[in-house]
Design an enzyme around this catalytic site. Structure first.
Site, PDB file in Angstrom:
ATOM      1  N   HIS A  53       0.825  -1.209   0.000  1.00 38.40           N
ATOM      2  CA  HIS A  53       0.000   0.000   0.000  1.00 38.40           C
ATOM      3  C   HIS A  53       0.861   1.260   0.000  1.00 38.40           C
ATOM      4  O   HIS A  53       0.656   2.171  -0.793  1.00 38.40           O
ATOM      5  CB  HIS A  53      -0.938  -0.023   1.219  1.00 38.40           C
ATOM      6  CG  HIS A  53      -1.852   1.157   1.290  1.00 38.40           C
ATOM      7  ND1 HIS A  53      -1.588   2.261   2.066  1.00 38.40           N
ATOM      8  CD2 HIS A  53      -3.011   1.403   0.653  1.00 38.40           C
ATOM      9  CE1 HIS A  53      -2.558   3.133   1.921  1.00 38.40           C
ATOM     10  NE2 HIS A  53      -3.443   2.646   1.066  1.00 38.40           N
ATOM     11  N   CYS A  94      -5.574  20.300 -21.027  1.00 40.14           N
ATOM     12  CA  CYS A  94      -4.845  21.029 -19.994  1.00 40.14           C
ATOM     13  C   CYS A  94      -5.162  20.517 -18.604  1.00 40.14           C
ATOM     14  O   CYS A  94      -4.888  21.180 -17.627  1.00 40.14           O
ATOM     15  CB  CYS A  94      -5.110  22.528 -20.098  1.00 40.14           C
ATOM     16  SG  CYS A  94      -6.815  22.975 -19.849  1.00 40.14           S
TER      17      CYS A  94
END
Lengths: 931, 931
Positions: free
Chosen positions: A431, A859
């Site tokens: 994790h 963008c």
């Protein structure tokens, strides 16, 4: 390698297709497979007889031993199993002893085989055998395995066999054929093991590929001092230097290298001990590099002076090495420039940008541990032992390193507040490791010298530290230090920042070279998202071809401006608001002048205000609490009344879902005076800079358009003000008006919107939010959950499953079937190609149909993600725009997309005008470049 | 009418195409138009000469006078202009006098013409002439116009001509041809007047249609007591009763009826005064109704005993009348049942459902005023004079009527808090009227007897009232009363509620009849959204064919449950949460049993929990304030700690954008125990009811699916629990599992999702939110703004524009060009066909491709909107689901769509199984009806 005439022990391979069939048939072989294996085993026996008469599989007098290894299409180091010495049993071990005339060697091989086979094939825990071995050594007062004599090993063999029976309820298989079948099954099964699946998820390897099984005659590196085994790289995997690099262990089997019971020697020692083998190895190294045209890693064994190659594959390498090797190999004419560009992965380029420790200082510190380098970069900070501590310390302005036994999704907020993580447990796919790479944090995982004691102290190697003490972690090599080692910018960043001359940095030169080549191939332009001139400098340094997104509201978080901005937003009347806007105008204009100057000759896309209104306002609850305090405390009534007035206005402006409220063009439509001010600033700044000789191509971008009328209205206002300013300044500025496509409705209505908009820029952050209905601020927890479903207990959702017993340690539920992950990646990191991407494609089709020369870009933050860049290239966009530090990655990804997928005609056409726009010098022409 | 042999004064018509050309050519005639007008004027002269020798246009001895009127494709009452008596000048008036031998009549006609022509054609204000007339009467001490003699009228004519010159700078035109040209222009121009444009926007009449111009020879109703003029309906426009209904004014011109200077008499009086004209009128009435096959309104003039018809058109009528007329006409074999269904508009049906005043009580109250009935229904409440007052009073539990001079968008919140609005100014299209219809509030607009004094008192007719006093308003006829008249349910609603026997209500029978016919034609099923058994009763009463949406979380707002629900949401562990879920299970099960019993034999779609979490939680800011109070007040520290704990949990659950956060299936995935509890309740309830002989078809709907894996995971949980419960109960329940399509991503991924989902229900509320990026809670202000752009000052955005001068009264900006509205309707009311509808179509295509028998419905509020129902019909959905009270409207709209657009094959196919599902009786079969 055999075909190249390189000495390899004979053997054969079961193909990956067989693995697929095996899985589909629920662990049964496809018809004919076993017969074929038997047939090739006989051939192998025959081949071996040529070198050594009457050798044979299960032949008690001169037995053939084999290794059974996996071999996948993509390397998955450490994930797949292999079994050595297969073929040994109570009879054949005697044949081996007789043949080698070495009783100890024979029994040692057999006890190793029993332990290895039982662990991997029969699911007995490794510790069972280790414990037994340990007890044996203790009872016989032996320090090392090597001290055990033949009879002790024979005893061990008997004890091991009893243990196998106790743990599995069956005898250790004596039939070599049965051993072989079980071994093959185990390799196939390891493809579907949890570790392998997790690894494939991360590295995006398809489950369907399957593993091959290599069956190869054994050679032995443990037959005396003229034998040995080793692993080498053909070039340095960390620096890329062209020299043999690796380790060698004399009189040893491969597993000894891995187990780390003896310390290997550097490969150069081989030259001294077995010179003819070393010579052969250097020859083979050159031959293989010429053949495979890449840096390789090689496994070899020397048996009684004779060198055998066991395996070769393309070698893993650091980013620094990858770039150097690619560039060097072009110089050596081994590969072409295209190939060099393809060899460098985007993460490799990233490594040039991460902060590093000052190497001189780092050398003075003592290493307290070494873990897996799971997130590159260098970080130093105060130790936090819980997520809460991390948050508090971060809030107090400290740099924080979160140290945990292991992390879980509950720690996310604390992880986000930290500069780096250090965990005691977990591998490259744990994790902590996954989150670190996602968040771009430094991470060292599985550092076994770390021992966390409660929430206040921790032992790291020999040091006992308290929370708040400083540690430093090097995410490039996994080193952990006590103390606060100064972190500095990487050489490349120093060059960009102007603090290091380019010619002084070899690294920078390699970096620049590969990007120079990338630019030769790519068709997609790369721009940067930059809001202030400083960012524009960096963007240009990294080769950005313009600004794709200037978020004008970001300019107003500065301390001297935020007050004016707040007053402007809170103004109740147009007249009032215009007063504040008048104050903002000169500031805004100066910002634009700065940007234009940095981007001389390149386009600058300026997005009109899209402020998160609430971020500029005082918080409702703070005001409420203030009022209660004032009322109860009997404070100044004038101030109280003022606070109440402020609260009333804040309440009016309060939104339940600010993401879906008064934002973007809606603000400019309800309060066109804001648009007017901004357009005035944009055009006045442009006039000023062009007067001084600059070439300015402003692209005014209206945010959050969903309805044609919105675009039309705002365009009218923009054109009106722009014309007026140009008349006042007596100049013509060639500007364009376009929009950000960031709402689903804008994609389906793109045809209409393109009638007014001269360019589209896909705002994929917001488009992802509305397409999925995920608020970025709120959905991180959900997305993380969706990506970790497989690791959770289906009943209580805890990530705490005993992998062997498949019982949830939290709720004791016995897991029959694991859940599938709902998401394989975070759609805010990597563009959701089918959903969000599907909408983008609809918008491109409809937009281009309405306006063939429509300029198209992206963008969102996806602009700097390689997979998303590939999507943009294939979809035919003109450019991607990303944060300045992602520009090199986007340049590389764009080049790789062009090489892999060709240049789409529409992309080539569309990208032409943005490369370098021509100045419109003639007066009297219509100012915008629209049709 | 002329073709039918009905007496109409001769004339001719300039077509609507000419108007279009005139507009396109910027107020210039197309070539040949004027010549054609002249040609037809000559013909008209010739026709008239046949009845009266030597009559002619501009002929001073026997002049031809004409009326010039508009005539549009759709009636726009009061919006368009007309000019009477055209052709009079200083010479021709003498001819008229000579011919009629009535000097007073001649001068009266001339002075009326000057005033009317100058007002309409030359833009002089009406008041100019009214003032002059008033002064004349005062100076001559005359009470009424009729008291002015010929010489006074002649003086008035001269004074009027001077006034015209003063106000326009030119003489009143004496040339009849010039008058005609100017008159025609004025009619054309009135098509583009603001009032007409506003009207067209509301009634969705295309601007391109244009107006025709009717030029007709004048006949005079003011030639003595054997003359007169009137307007009649062929049936009662309020009750629909089949009797001539209207008004008549003897010795008068048309404008006198409109101006209201004299009180007209009921049409029956005509029989007594001019019996032959009345007889002719009744004959013509029958002839026209037979011809046009509809109820008509007729304008007529009687000139010296001779009846002339001036105009006829389909008559406007109330909803009650529309239904009665349609049903009666079928009985009279005038129209078919299809036509009857098409004649009734959805709003007509609504009128049967609005609350009414008890007619006996209403009759006892004195009317204090009468305005335009702008929002139907009856409402009584306390007067609020500002929006703030309305909000405060509503919060105190009062019913509120908002009384304003006029309303503006700033009043929206106050309007929303009120039961009805009463305004002094504004027409049927004013802000108050439009909002009332949108919000379904009672509204009386433009009640001129209302005079608001500041924010505390108001005069209504003779009464002076204060805020907080009671008034009652009747939105069916525009009556205003002082006092609190009891409001009661309409007859139809009483029948549905079981308090009135159907056979006792003629109204109900007409209502039921037309819907019975509607059901004969429609192919779309209509279901209802119902959360509790009471609502299901109403839904069945209105003919719902099942429940299309049961929002299970609504069941938990009840007082006894909200606490458990809150605890469940705030639970920190699965175990804790399961405890509360156990408490909820029996309650939930009982709810479902109730619903099933009401919907016996019909499908019931149950949506799994989709709670707005924050609505169940204590408010953050309240807790913060509580804590500060407790801390400063030194309260019980235990309670304080508890509040702090609660705040901590609320903070954890706090979301910035709850709309895009932990909702829908996300909740069921992160906490599958919730789904488990609900599925258990659904299936246990079904088992119980089927044991008692009921037929149950539960459809379990997973909300907010955006990703295939979400659907898969939840379906697995559902199937697991359902199988378990069915085994426990030893019954098979034929249930389906499907999803609500309410995220853009679900539409584009519909193909994949349909692999798992057996039905789709389009949740168009949420789909509209995410498609537009509009939060319903926040965007009302923006949407309102977008729909009123045209009415706003483009500079300061105020809705306060002087329509004559086009100057903004607020900022004095002179408006050159008006803005266009960005939205013509609220997308949350009427489905956005191209945006949201476009996505729905994508989902239908992809979903049906993956699963041809996919059941498709809609359950947003759009399900009850006629235009949206039409969309659903054409898109091929199986059903619409709407609130119980919208069911009749949806039934009618569905029938009209089927009649107008035919039945799509896919709709027919798809709707079959939902009509009445077959019970699956066989055991051992797979329970779900999936493939």
């Amino acid at each position: 390698m055999t075909n190249l005439g390189i000495p390899v022990p004979p053997g054969f391979t079961i193909s990956t297709e067989a693995c697929g069939e095996y899985t589909r048939r629920r662990r049964k072989y496809p018809p004919g497979l076993w017969d074929t294996v038997i047939k090739y085993m006989s051939r192998l026996e025959k081949t071996m007889q040529k070198s050594s008469p009457s050798i044979g599989f299960g032949n008690p007098s001169n037995p053939l031993l084999v290794s059974v290894r996996s071999g996948a299409r993509a390397s998955m180091p450490g994930m797949m199993d292999s079994v050595l010495n297969l073929g040994l049993n109570d009879q054949t071990v005697q044949g081996l002893i007789k043949k080698t005339d070495n009783e100890r060697f024979g029994y040692d091989a057999y006890r190793r085989f029993i332990a290895m086979f039982s662990t991997i094939v029969m699911d007995v825990k490794r510790e069972v055998f280790e414990e037994c071995l340990h007890d044996k050594k203790t009872s016989l007062r032996c320090a090392h395995d090597i001290d055990l004599d033949a009879s002790a090993l024979r005893e061990l063999i008997d004890e091991f066999k009893i243990l196998v029976h106790r743990h599995t309820g069956r005898d250790f298989p004596q039939n070599p054929s049965e051993q072989l079948r079980m071994g093959i099954n185990a390799i196939f099964d390891s493809w579907n093991g949890d570790r392998a699946i997790a690894y494939r998820r991360i590295y995006k390897i398809p489950d369907a590929w399957g593993t091959a099984v290599n069956i190869m005659a054994m050679v032995f590196g443990n037959m005396g001092n003229d034998s040995g085994t080793g692993v080498v790289f053909t070039r340095s995997p960390s620096s890329g230097d062209a020299m043999l690099f690796g380790e060698f262990l004399s009189n040893a089997q491969g597993e000894d290298v891995v187990a780390g019971v003896r310390t290997p020697q550097p490969i150069t020692k081989l030259e001294a001990t077995i010179p003819e083998a070393y010579k052969a190895l250097t020859k083979i190294q050159r031959k293989l590099e010429r053949h495979y045209r890449d840096m390789l890693d090689l496994e070899f064994t020397v048996q009684k002076g004779q060198l055998y190659m066991l395996q070769t594959r393309v070698g893993k390498r650091t980013g620094i090495a990858a770039v150097k090797i690619a560039v060097d190999m072009v110089k050596e004419r081994l590969i072409t420039k295209e190939e060099a560009v393809l060899r460098v992965e985007p993460e490799h380029i990233e490594q040039y940008l991460y902060p590093v420790f000052d190497p001189n200082t780092e050398a003075r510190y003592a290493k307290q541990g070494k873990g897996l380098p799971a997130g590159p970069g260098a970080a130093a900070g105060k130790i936090a032992l819980t997520p809460e501590q991390a948050i508090t310390m971060k809030a107090a302005g400290d740099r924080v390193i979160l140290v945990r036994m292991e992390t879980s999704p509950d720690d996310i907020h604390g992880m986000s507040a930290s500069s780096g993580f250090l965990t005691a447990r977990g591998g490259m796919t744990s994790h902590a490791a996954v989150v670190a790479r996602q968040m771009g944090k430094v991470c060292i995982a599985g550092c076994e010298t770390v021992e966390v004691n409660g929430d206040s102290s921790v032992r790291i190697g020999s040091a006992r530290l308290n929370r708040g003490d400083f540690i430093s972690i090097n995410g490039f090599d996994g080193s952990v230090y006590c103390g606060d080692i100064p972190v500095m910018a990487s050489e490349v960043v120093q060059v960009i920042q102007g603090t290091l001359k380019p010619e002084k940095s070899e690294r920078y030169q390699y970096f620049a070279k590969v990007l120079e080549w990338a630019d030769m191939f790519r068709s997609l332009d790369v721009r940067a998202n930059a809001d202030v001139p400083d960012q524009a400098v960096v963007a240009r340094g990294f080769g950005a071809q313009g600004i794709g997104l200037c978020r004008t509201e970001h300019m107003f978080f500065a301390e001297d401006r935020v007050e004016i901005m707040r007053s402007m937003i809170m103004a109740r009347s147009t007249a009032d608001r215009m007063k504040y806007l008048d104050d903002l105008l000169p500031l805004q204009k100066q910002d634009f002048i700065g940007l234009y100057q940095q981007m001389d000759g390149y386009p600058v896309t300026i997005r009109l205000f899209d402020p998160p209104l609430h971020e500029f306002l005082p918080k409702r609850e703070d005001l409420m609490v203030q009022i209660v305090r004032a009322e109860l405390g009997g404070e100044d009534s004038k101030k109280l009344a003022e606070t109440k007035r402020m609260l009333a206005r804040v309440e009016e402006l309060h939104e339940f879902n600010p993401m879906l409220g008064l934002r973007g063009c809606r603000l400019g439509i309800l309060m066109p005076e804001i648009t007017r001010m901004q357009v005035r600033a944009i055009i006045e700044a442009a006039c000023e800079v062009t007067k001084a000789g600059g070439k300015i191509f402003p692209e005014i971008m209206v945010p959050l358009i969903g309805i044609w009328g919105e675009m039309k209205t705002q365009k009218q206002v923009i054109q009106e003000v722009a014309s007026q300013v140009m008349t006042e300044c007596d100049r013509i500025i060639p500007y364009q008006v376009g929009t950000m496509i960031e709402l689903p409705r804008a994609t389906i209505m793109a045809g209409e919107i393109a009638e007014e908009a001269e360019f589209f820029s896909f705002g994929t952050n917001d488009l992802t939010q509305t397409t999925f209905g995920f608020s970025r601020d709120d959905a991180a927890k959900i997305i993380d959950f969706y990506m970790t479903m497989r690791d959770r207990c289906p009943r209580c959702q805890a990530i705490d499953i005993d992998q062997k017993t498949m019982v949830c340690r939290s709720c004791e539920f016995h897991i029959v079937e694991r859940a599938d992950n709902i998401l394989t990646g975070d759609p805010f990191t990597t563009l959701d190609r089918r959903g969000v991407g599907g909408f983008i494609q609809i918008a491109i089709e409809r937009g281009r149909a309405a306006r063939p020369d429509l300029k198209l870009g992206i963008c969102g933050e996806h602009g700097g993600d390689p997979s998303s860049v590939e999507f943009c290239h294939r979809a035919g966009l003109s450019y991607v725009s990303c944060s300045p530090y992602r520009v090199p990655i986007a340049r590389l990804a764009a080049a790789q997309s062009a090489i892999n997928h060709g240049v789409s005609a529409s992309a080539r056409l569309a990208s032409l005008p943005t490369r370098r726009m021509r100045t419109v010098k003639k007066r009297g022409k219509i100012a915008t470049r629209s049709r």
